[in-house]
Motif scaffolding. Structure first.
Motif, short mmCIF file in Angstrom:
data_model
loop_
_atom_site.label_atom_id
_atom_site.label_comp_id
_atom_site.label_asym_id
_atom_site.label_seq_id
_atom_site.Cartn_x
_atom_site.Cartn_y
_atom_site.Cartn_z
N VAL A 85 0.91 -1.08 0.05
CA VAL A 85 -0.03 0.15 -0.01
C VAL A 85 0.68 1.29 0.30
N LEU A 86 1.71 1.23 0.85
CA LEU A 86 2.84 2.48 0.97
C LEU A 86 3.43 2.77 -0.28
N LEU A 87 4.11 1.70 -0.89
CA LEU A 87 4.71 1.60 -2.15
C LEU A 87 4.01 2.30 -3.24
N THR A 88 2.47 1.55 -3.44
CA THR A 88 1.80 2.12 -4.38
C THR A 88 1.37 3.69 -4.38
N VAL A 89 0.91 3.94 -3.09
CA VAL A 89 0.36 5.24 -2.92
C VAL A 89 1.60 6.35 -3.18
N THR A 90 2.53 5.82 -2.39
CA THR A 90 3.76 7.06 -2.81
C THR A 90 4.24 7.15 -4.19
N VAL A 91 4.29 5.93 -4.94
CA VAL A 91 4.55 5.93 -6.30
C VAL A 91 3.51 6.82 -7.29
N VAL A 92 2.52 6.30 -7.03
CA VAL A 92 1.39 7.10 -7.87
C VAL A 92 1.16 8.39 -7.78
N LEU A 93 1.18 8.95 -6.38
CA LEU A 93 0.89 10.23 -6.17
C LEU A 93 2.23 11.06 -6.46
N VAL A 94 3.36 10.66 -6.18
CA VAL A 94 4.68 11.38 -6.72
C VAL A 94 4.52 11.61 -8.19
N SER A 95 4.55 10.43 -8.81
CA SER A 95 4.64 10.45 -10.12
C SER A 95 3.40 11.06 -10.96
N LEU A 96 2.39 11.31 -10.38
CA LEU A 96 1.23 12.04 -10.69
C LEU A 96 1.63 13.42 -10.88
N PHE A 97 2.21 13.79 -9.53
CA PHE A 97 2.40 15.24 -9.33
C PHE A 97 3.86 15.61 -10.25
N LEU A 98 4.62 14.95 -10.33
CA LEU A 98 5.77 15.36 -11.40
C LEU A 98 5.31 15.27 -13.01
N GLY A 99 4.25 14.30 -13.02
CA GLY A 99 3.83 14.24 -14.50
C GLY A 99 2.95 15.41 -14.79
N LEU A 100 2.45 15.77 -13.82
CA LEU A 100 1.39 16.85 -14.01
C LEU A 100 2.24 17.95 -14.27
N VAL A 101 3.31 18.32 -13.39
CA VAL A 101 4.25 19.73 -13.77
C VAL A 101 4.93 19.52 -14.91
N ILE A 102 5.36 18.18 -15.44
CA ILE A 102 6.13 18.13 -16.69
C ILE A 102 5.17 18.54 -17.79
N ALA A 103 3.96 17.83 -17.69
CA ALA A 103 2.84 18.13 -18.73
C ALA A 103 2.58 19.61 -18.84
N LEU A 104 2.42 20.09 -17.55
CA LEU A 104 1.98 21.48 -18.06
C LEU A 104 3.64 22.47 -18.56
N LEU A 105 4.71 22.01 -18.29
CA LEU A 105 5.90 22.86 -18.86
C LEU A 105 5.61 22.33 -20.44
N LEU A 106 5.31 21.04 -20.70
CA LEU A 106 5.47 20.57 -22.28
C LEU A 106 4.17 21.22 -22.81
N ASP A 107 3.28 21.45 -22.27
CA ASP A 107 2.16 22.22 -23.06
C ASP A 107 2.64 23.46 -23.74
#
Lengths: 311, 370
Positions: A85-107
């Motif tokens: 649970v810990l692994l999944t939640v951490t990885v999903v949340l952090v990669s979602l956040f980073l993915g959002l930031v990068i997607a905003l920059l790439l937009d």
């Protein structure tokens, strides 16, 4: 009257045979799919209710819910569930956040956007085991890893000969596994969110600008709610895959130092303890867990947004 | 509330050779309803978006009141816009849509609620305030878009073809509602449309654009009665004006047996130009059905008669000219008495009413004095 009934019947027959002519070529694929996906699951389900250990062949037989009871009460298994649970939640949340930031920059439009986008996707294209090996040896290794090498270089720059050389994997094992996974999953989240960003209706953004919204307000009130379903999708798919993750744990820590998640524990139970019944029960627990996480994530996010818009 | 001034404002899209809007000069008075009209690609939407701040102004200035807004962000211009697609915020309810600008402006909850309720009352949206745009009909969405604009009490309303997504009947209904609402609120309004009927019925003044250039800006009636150029003459009016090139014959202009007397001012202008041809336009209602013996009568073969009840329009062609398309080749539209329509295929005699002709130069396409 009779003729019309006869034509209707022959029409029925014709349609039925046409239907079968269409379906028949699909049958082999369907049967194949059932054999390789559904049958094993059914067998797993059955085995999970059996006492079946290769070391004790005489004791084989049905035992009801014993395996499940053991899975849920066993300290190792419970730890494994927590770790998962810990692994999944951490990885999903952090990669979602980073993915959002990068997607905003790439937009935004800039020269070489296509090249940058392609490069940002590459981590996702690397074979998971290869990525894990790369992190373990090329980056985390305290002797010749890139991370400690960089620390040394930076320290030298400021004239220090005694840079800290942490042993990343032993001091923060779970974080190391998470880092490798985040690195691999951020591009996936970014792709989904970028697609969402580019599907944003322009006129709505223009209307918001005329209504007086600044960049941050446009993001908060227009872009973010629009991305809601894309965030949900990313979280959902990410959770489903990361709950089942085996490669990174197996390669980087071999499940040691409290990083053994459920799939790894199942692997141990199956291949080292040869307790097929208990491994199957744990497998079923993973499937149920996946479904629960998916539903749960969806509900939380939905209610979160419902609150957001009703305010 | 404020006036709006376009001062030689131009917009050149990157990579384009011709400006989309070319040195537009327009003065819109405080409280005026100005309609920008023209065929697609004429720059009317671009002009509006320049005023909104959604499109850059490459040359010239735009002022709202005394304030130069040429390079201000949209949010600093104190304007409200209604989009063709309405651009409603899909994840917000009707009330949130209408109150969004006020919320951004940091107004209190009570003020937002009361102003939204007020606007909803004007637009008859009270019972829909909690719905999302998805659950509304086209006409309701249009009203929400209007509501979003009026809630703010801006200095200027901008409307970009707000009726083009409605069905024909609703469009006519909403047209009068918008015009009445604008008169009531007294807010300066710039309205873009490609529909000349909309332009004529709604605007205090109408600006006709063609290829990014202002062709004429005047009251609807003057546009109809005194079109400044062949383009305006052909664009305004439905069915369109009959326009054809006539030959000069003494003090008359002649095409086949059709003959129009020219005023001395027109003749002087033609003489200065040295032209022996003239573009003559006459509206369908400026034509009379006459007998063969009338001195100015010309024969017309009836192709179709459109009967609209209150009116009937005769579509035909000059019998003594070779057939083709356009009035230049003899096609003609005339309004006739709906109770006595000529039969299809029959031959009738028409006369252009004296003094009802519009005269334009062949070379410049501009109106000649008459």
């Amino acid at each position: 009257m009779t003729t019309s009934a006869a034509t209707a019947r022959s029409g029925d027959v014709l349609r039925r045979s046409a239907d079968w002519a269409r379906r028949a070529p699909l049958l082999p694929a369907l049967i194949f799919t059932i054999v390789v996906t559904q049958l094993p699951f059914v067998v797993t389900l059955i085995v999970s209710f059996m006492d079946w250990n290769a070391y004790y062949p005489d004791e084989r037989g049905f035992t009801g819910l014993t395996n499940y009871k053991r899975v849920l009460t066993d300290v190792n298994m419970r730890d494994a569930i927590l770790t998962t649970v810990l692994l999944t939640v951490t990885v999903v949340l952090v990669s979602l956040f980073l993915g959002l930031v990068i997607a905003l920059l790439l937009d935004r439009k800039f020269i070489g956007r296509g090249a940058v986008r392609t490069m940002m996707i590459t981590p996702f294209l690397v074979v998971p085991v290869a990525a894990a090996l790369l992190w373990k040896h090329a980056l985390f290794n305290p002797e010749y890893g890139l991370l400690n090498g960089m620390i040394t270089a930076v320290w030298r720059l400021f004239g220090s000969d005694h840079p800290p050389q942490p042993d990343w994997i032993s001091t923060m094992p779970l974080v190391s596994v998470e880092t490798a996974l985040i690195w691999q999953w951020t591009p996936f989240m970014m792709l989904i969110l970028l697609a969402g960003l580019q599907g944003r209706p322009l006129d709505v953004i223009e209307a918001a600008r005329i209504d007086g919204a600044g960049s941050w307000q446009i993001f908060r009130y227009m872009t973010f709610p629009h991305l809601r379903q894309y965030l949900e999708l990313g979280a959902l798919l990410g959770s489903i895959y990361i709950v089942q993750n085996f490669d990174a744990v197996f390669t980087i820590t071999s499940g040691g130092l409290g990083t053994a998640n459920l799939p790894y524990t199942i692997y141990q139970t199956f291949y080292q303890a040869h307790d097929y019944g208990r491994a199957s029960a744990a497998g079923v627990v993973v499937v149920i867990g996946t479904i629960i996480i998916a539903t749960f994530a969806l509900r939380t996010v939905s209610s979160l947004f419902r609150e957001e818009t009703s305010r | 509330m404020a006036s709006v001034t376009y001062d030689k404002a131009s917009r050149i899209y990157p990579g384009a050779e011709r400006p989309a809007v070319d040195a537009l000069d327009l003065d819109i008075a405080d409280g005026e309803f100005l309609v920008l009209v023209g065929p697609s690609g004429c720059g009317k939407s671009t002009s509006l978006r320049m005023l909104a701040g959604l499109e850059e102004v490459n040359h010239g200035q735009i002022r709202i009141g005394d304030r130069d807004v040429t390079h201000l962000a949209p949010k600093d211009r104190d304007i409200a816009m209604v989009f063709q697609s309405y651009a409603l915020y899909p994840h917000m309810t009707v009330a949130q849509n209408m109150g969004f600008a006020l919320k951004i402006a940091g107004r209190s909850k009570e003020e937002i609620t009361s102003r939204v309720a007020e606007a909803a009352k004007i637009l008859d949206l009270q019972s829909h305030l909690d719905r999302k745009p998805k659950a509304l009909s086209g006409g309701q969405r249009q009203r929400v878009a209007m509501g979003r604009a009026i809630v703010r009490s801006p200095q200027v309303f901008l409307m970009d073809e707000p009726l083009s997504n409605l069905d024909a009947k609703l469009r006519v209904q909403t047209r009068t509602q918008i015009a009445a609402l604008q008169r009531r609120l007294g807010t300066t309004t710039v309205y873009v449309t490609h529909d000349q009927v909309e332009a004529m019925t709604m605007g205090d003044r109408v600006a006709v654009l063609k290829d990014g250039i202002l062709a004429q800006c005047d009251t609807p009636l003057r546009l109809y009665q005194q079109p400044a150029s062949v383009f305006v003459a052909g664009f305004i009016g439905s069915p369109g004006m009959n326009i054809a090139e006539f030959k000069l014959d003494g003090t008359d202009a002649v095409l086949g047996q059709a003959r129009v007397h020219l005023a001395s001012a027109t003749l002087t202008a033609l003489a200065e130009e040295g032209a022996d041809r003239i573009v003559v336009g006459f509206r369908p209602e400026s034509v009379d059905l006459v007998t063969e013996n009338d001195p100015d009568a010309f024969p017309v073969t009836v192709a179709v008669v459109e009967e609209l009840g209150s009116d009937a329009f005769l579509h035909g062609w000059h019998s003594d000219l070779p057939r083709g398309d356009g009035t230049g080749n003899g096609q003609i539209i005339a309004r006739v008495d709906p109770n006595h329509t000529p039969a299809k295929g029959s031959r009738v005699y028409l006369r252009i009413q004296p003094g009802k002709g519009h005269f334009f130069s062949v070379t410049t396409a501009q109106r000649l004095p008459s």
